[in-house]
Design an enzyme around this catalytic site. Sequence first.
Site, PDB file in Angstrom:
ATOM      1  N   CYS A 135       9.931  -7.262  -6.765  1.00 52.87           N
ATOM      2  CA  CYS A 135       7.842  -7.779  -6.945  1.00 52.87           C
ATOM      3  C   CYS A 135       8.364  -9.610  -6.901  1.00 52.87           C
ATOM      4  O   CYS A 135       7.516  -9.648  -6.264  1.00 52.87           O
ATOM      5  CB  CYS A 135       7.719  -7.554  -7.796  1.00 52.87           C
ATOM      6  SG  CYS A 135       7.300  -5.418  -7.878  1.00 52.87           S
ATOM      7  N   HIS A 144       4.987   1.509  -4.118  1.00 54.46           N
ATOM      8  CA  HIS A 144       5.178   1.424  -3.249  1.00 54.46           C
ATOM      9  C   HIS A 144       6.837   1.582  -3.426  1.00 54.46           C
ATOM     10  O   HIS A 144       7.452   2.836  -3.445  1.00 54.46           O
ATOM     11  CB  HIS A 144       5.712  -0.469  -3.115  1.00 54.46           C
ATOM     12  CG  HIS A 144       5.207  -0.956  -3.221  1.00 54.46           C
ATOM     13  ND1 HIS A 144       4.081  -2.488  -4.175  1.00 54.46           N
ATOM     14  CD2 HIS A 144       3.956  -1.168  -2.365  1.00 54.46           C
ATOM     15  CE1 HIS A 144       3.414  -2.833  -3.680  1.00 54.46           C
ATOM     16  NE2 HIS A 144       2.989  -3.093  -2.916  1.00 54.46           N
TER      17      HIS A 144
END
Length: 252
Positions: free
Chosen positions: A246, A162
């Site tokens: 996250c 990501h």
Amino acid sequence: MGERTALVRRPSPRLGDGIVTHIERRPVDAALAARQHETYVAALESAGWRVRWLPPADDLPDGVFVEDTVVVCDDLAVLGRPRVPERVEEIPSMEGTVAELGLEVTRIDEGFLDGGDVLQVGNTVYAGRSARTNEDAICQLTRQVATRGRRLVPVALNDCLHLKTAMTALPDGSLIGVPELVDTSALPYLRVAQESAGAHVVVLGEKQVLVGASAPRTADQLTAEGYDVTVVDIGEFEKLEGCVTCLSVLVP
């Protein structure tokens, strides 16, 4: 909705079955992960964030990585659209929770988007083009964040999960990360993190930041620069390519 809310979800007992893409799979200690998560949540609370628990998702191994399911921009919540079928079931519980908070809820209905690919810095929204987030979704997100006065900048990624694997931002808006993992030509400036895990910083307040125990040199440097640095060990989640960003969605 005056207070700052942190959305979190307890880790599944099946955490060890979570998706691994760019690193080798290693065994995960679910009990240790649960304790590490408690410490992480306590750090958010001690920084003044009101913790809101998402419904348990014990049958969804990746459900603890709540960041991927939504992008919050002021009073707008844009639901993610996972490319990975196993993660689709994580979205409805996030949708219900952000609606209860009074946010306007929209969705991505073209392409794929993970919230871990979206980094907001002031009025700029950086969106990573990754294996999980594609052009169709980025175009749609561009239109959605424009309704809140934000400009979107797409950023190409090199061999990482990501955008927030590669870079995050400090409270002053400066970017910190690993230059080799991103197309830096799209960025105003990228400060080089002391170690790869130093690319992962959660902004908790004007001078407060949270970093992982796997980034000790970054923690020391930020402390030396006058930041109030909280360090938490999330080693079990790092085995699944997770990082400190996250595990929560912060709703200012």
